[in-house]
Design a protein around this motif. Structure first.
Motif, mmCIF file in Angstrom:
data_model
loop_
_atom_site.group_PDB
_atom_site.id
_atom_site.type_symbol
_atom_site.label_atom_id
_atom_site.label_comp_id
_atom_site.label_asym_id
_atom_site.label_seq_id
_atom_site.Cartn_x
_atom_site.Cartn_y
_atom_site.Cartn_z
ATOM 1 N N ALA A 5 0.912 -4.475 1.343
ATOM 2 C CA ALA A 5 0.041 -4.376 0.259
ATOM 3 C C ALA A 5 -1.489 -4.753 0.570
ATOM 4 C CB ALA A 5 0.523 -4.641 -1.237
ATOM 5 N N GLN A 6 -1.520 -5.852 0.961
ATOM 6 C CA GLN A 6 -2.532 -6.378 1.509
ATOM 7 C C GLN A 6 -3.535 -5.610 2.513
ATOM 8 O OE1 GLN A 6 -2.354 -10.242 3.502
ATOM 9 N NE2 GLN A 6 -4.479 -10.317 3.681
ATOM 10 N N LEU A 7 -2.683 -5.070 3.376
ATOM 11 C CA LEU A 7 -3.360 -4.202 4.640
ATOM 12 C C LEU A 7 -3.783 -2.900 3.878
ATOM 13 C CD1 LEU A 7 -1.062 -4.929 7.364
ATOM 14 C CD2 LEU A 7 -3.133 -5.665 7.149
ATOM 15 N N GLN A 10 -7.142 -3.463 2.276
ATOM 16 C CA GLN A 10 -8.159 -3.611 3.101
ATOM 17 C C GLN A 10 -8.553 -2.443 3.621
ATOM 18 O OE1 GLN A 10 -6.165 -6.295 5.759
ATOM 19 N NE2 GLN A 10 -7.608 -8.169 5.060
ATOM 20 N N VAL A 11 -7.683 -1.412 3.879
ATOM 21 C CA VAL A 11 -7.849 -0.117 4.508
ATOM 22 C C VAL A 11 -8.695 0.819 3.355
ATOM 23 C CG1 VAL A 11 -6.961 2.029 5.284
ATOM 24 C CG2 VAL A 11 -5.995 0.020 6.146
ATOM 25 N N ARG A 12 -8.077 0.924 2.259
ATOM 26 C CA ARG A 12 -8.561 1.617 1.232
ATOM 27 C C ARG A 12 -10.345 1.020 0.974
ATOM 28 N NH1 ARG A 12 -3.699 2.393 -2.869
ATOM 29 N NH2 ARG A 12 -3.028 4.131 -2.037
ATOM 30 N N ALA A 13 -10.324 -0.472 0.869
ATOM 31 C CA ALA A 13 -11.755 -1.220 0.773
ATOM 32 C C ALA A 13 -12.732 -0.634 1.657
ATOM 33 C CB ALA A 13 -11.635 -2.440 0.763
ATOM 34 N N ALA A 18 -5.619 6.253 2.278
ATOM 35 C CA ALA A 18 -4.268 5.486 2.866
ATOM 36 C C ALA A 18 -3.081 5.454 1.982
ATOM 37 C CB ALA A 18 -4.623 4.243 3.550
ATOM 38 N N GLN A 19 -2.180 5.383 2.452
ATOM 39 C CA GLN A 19 -0.946 5.152 1.533
ATOM 40 C C GLN A 19 0.368 4.519 2.275
ATOM 41 O OE1 GLN A 19 0.459 4.539 -1.366
ATOM 42 N NE2 GLN A 19 -0.635 6.629 -1.817
ATOM 43 N N LEU A 20 1.116 3.634 1.662
ATOM 44 C CA LEU A 20 2.264 3.138 2.017
ATOM 45 C C LEU A 20 3.270 4.156 2.628
ATOM 46 C CD1 LEU A 20 2.894 0.168 -0.520
ATOM 47 C CD2 LEU A 20 1.787 0.130 1.731
ATOM 48 N N TRP A 21 3.909 3.915 3.575
ATOM 49 C CA TRP A 21 4.810 4.756 4.229
ATOM 50 C C TRP A 21 5.994 5.156 3.423
ATOM 51 C CZ3 TRP A 21 6.007 8.613 7.389
ATOM 52 C CH2 TRP A 21 7.060 8.731 7.776
ATOM 53 N N SER A 22 6.503 4.122 2.557
ATOM 54 C CA SER A 22 7.725 4.165 1.889
ATOM 55 C C SER A 22 7.260 4.910 0.639
ATOM 56 C CB SER A 22 8.091 2.658 1.334
ATOM 57 O OG SER A 22 7.011 2.243 0.431
ATOM 58 N N GLN A 23 5.709 5.225 0.216
ATOM 59 C CA GLN A 23 5.598 6.109 -0.961
ATOM 60 C C GLN A 23 5.420 7.470 -0.477
ATOM 61 O OE1 GLN A 23 2.202 3.910 -2.578
ATOM 62 N NE2 GLN A 23 3.549 2.556 -3.794
ATOM 63 N N LEU A 24 5.570 7.857 0.827
ATOM 64 C CA LEU A 24 5.303 9.067 1.140
ATOM 65 C C LEU A 24 6.564 10.014 1.113
ATOM 66 C CD1 LEU A 24 2.596 8.802 4.062
ATOM 67 C CD2 LEU A 24 2.346 9.547 1.624
ATOM 68 N N ALA A 25 7.771 9.194 0.702
ATOM 69 C CA ALA A 25 8.973 9.978 0.863
ATOM 70 C C ALA A 25 8.996 10.706 -0.652
ATOM 71 C CB ALA A 25 10.198 9.020 0.882
ATOM 72 N N GLY A 40 -4.792 7.115 7.142
ATOM 73 C CA GLY A 40 -3.927 6.009 7.776
ATOM 74 C C GLY A 40 -2.835 6.059 6.717
ATOM 75 N N VAL A 41 -1.838 5.511 7.555
ATOM 76 C CA VAL A 41 -0.366 5.257 6.684
ATOM 77 C C VAL A 41 -0.276 3.740 7.183
ATOM 78 C CG1 VAL A 41 1.860 5.590 6.547
ATOM 79 C CG2 VAL A 41 0.232 7.532 6.826
ATOM 80 N N VAL A 42 0.066 2.888 5.986
ATOM 81 C CA VAL A 42 0.558 1.383 6.416
ATOM 82 C C VAL A 42 2.068 1.612 6.372
ATOM 83 C CG1 VAL A 42 0.429 -0.934 5.476
ATOM 84 C CG2 VAL A 42 -1.522 0.465 5.364
ATOM 85 N N VAL A 43 2.908 1.170 7.557
ATOM 86 C CA VAL A 43 4.324 1.301 7.505
ATOM 87 C C VAL A 43 4.766 -0.165 6.970
ATOM 88 C CG1 VAL A 43 6.238 1.297 9.154
ATOM 89 C CG2 VAL A 43 3.911 2.509 9.547
ATOM 90 N N ASP A 44 5.493 -0.068 5.940
ATOM 91 C CA ASP A 44 6.111 -1.162 4.951
ATOM 92 C C ASP A 44 7.587 -0.889 5.203
ATOM 93 O OD1 ASP A 44 6.147 1.210 3.717
ATOM 94 O OD2 ASP A 44 5.818 0.094 1.639
ATOM 95 N N GLY A 45 8.090 -1.030 6.494
ATOM 96 C CA GLY A 45 9.465 -0.943 6.392
ATOM 97 C C GLY A 45 9.795 -1.474 7.796
#
Length: 168
Positions: A5-7, A10-13, A18-25, A40-45
């Motif tokens: 969530a922090q990363l 930062q990417v969005r700022a 960008a989005q979390l990988w888990s939310q793209l399912a 970008g995608v932040v992998v959160d798993g």
């Protein structure tokens, strides 16, 4: 995953979509459109590294960049190299020094002094992919580590026959 969530913030700022990988399912979050164009995608798993390596053209070993000024010892470069992916890393590869040096000599790995240099190297290799030499025979602890990694890693997909082989 604990910093995802922090990363993402930062990417969005920085102005990236960008989005979390888990939310793209499908069916995870009705507020998220999985068809949206992302920078970008932040992998959160956990347990997803092999998938991301297979999808990559070049792998950046982030833990080698002295995150937060701390030495982490780097990450094992054998997994991406086994998948035929060249590696860009930062200065901190202390836990994999011997194998990193061998891979660097063969053109599989590029060590950079700073994060900016690493991103420049990634961009360069995306424009002009490297043509690494055959993998060198590994010796000593690197050979033992390589054997253990190879025993646990599946071979890459349909092009496995033409993929790199780490001499045993």
């Amino acid at each position: 995953p604990q910093r995802a969530a922090q990363l993402l913030a930062q990417v969005r700022a920085a102005g990236a979509a960008a989005q979390l990988w888990s939310q793209l399912a499908p069916d995870t979050d009705p507020e998220v459109d999985p068809g949206v164009d992302l920078d970008g995608v932040v992998v959160d798993g956990l347990g997803l590294m092999g998938t991301w390596i297979a999808a990559a053209t070049v792998v950046l070993m982030g833990g080698s960049l002295r995150v937060g000024g701390r030495d982490l010892g780097g990450h094992n470069p054998l997994e991406p190299v086994r998948g035929g992916r060249p590696v860009v890393c930062g200065p901190d590869m202390a836990n994999f020094e011997e194998v990193s040096a061998q891979l660097e000599r063969g053109g599989w790995l590029r060590r950079c002094a700073t994060a900016d240099d690493a991103w420049e190297a990634v961009a360069m290799w995306l424009r002009q992919p490297p043509e690494p030499a055959a993998l060198p025979p590994l010796q000593g602890p690197s050979a033992r580590i390589a054997r253990a990694v190879l025993e646990r890693l599946p071979l890459p997909g349909p092009s496995a026959a033409s993929g790199p082989r780490i001499p045993r």
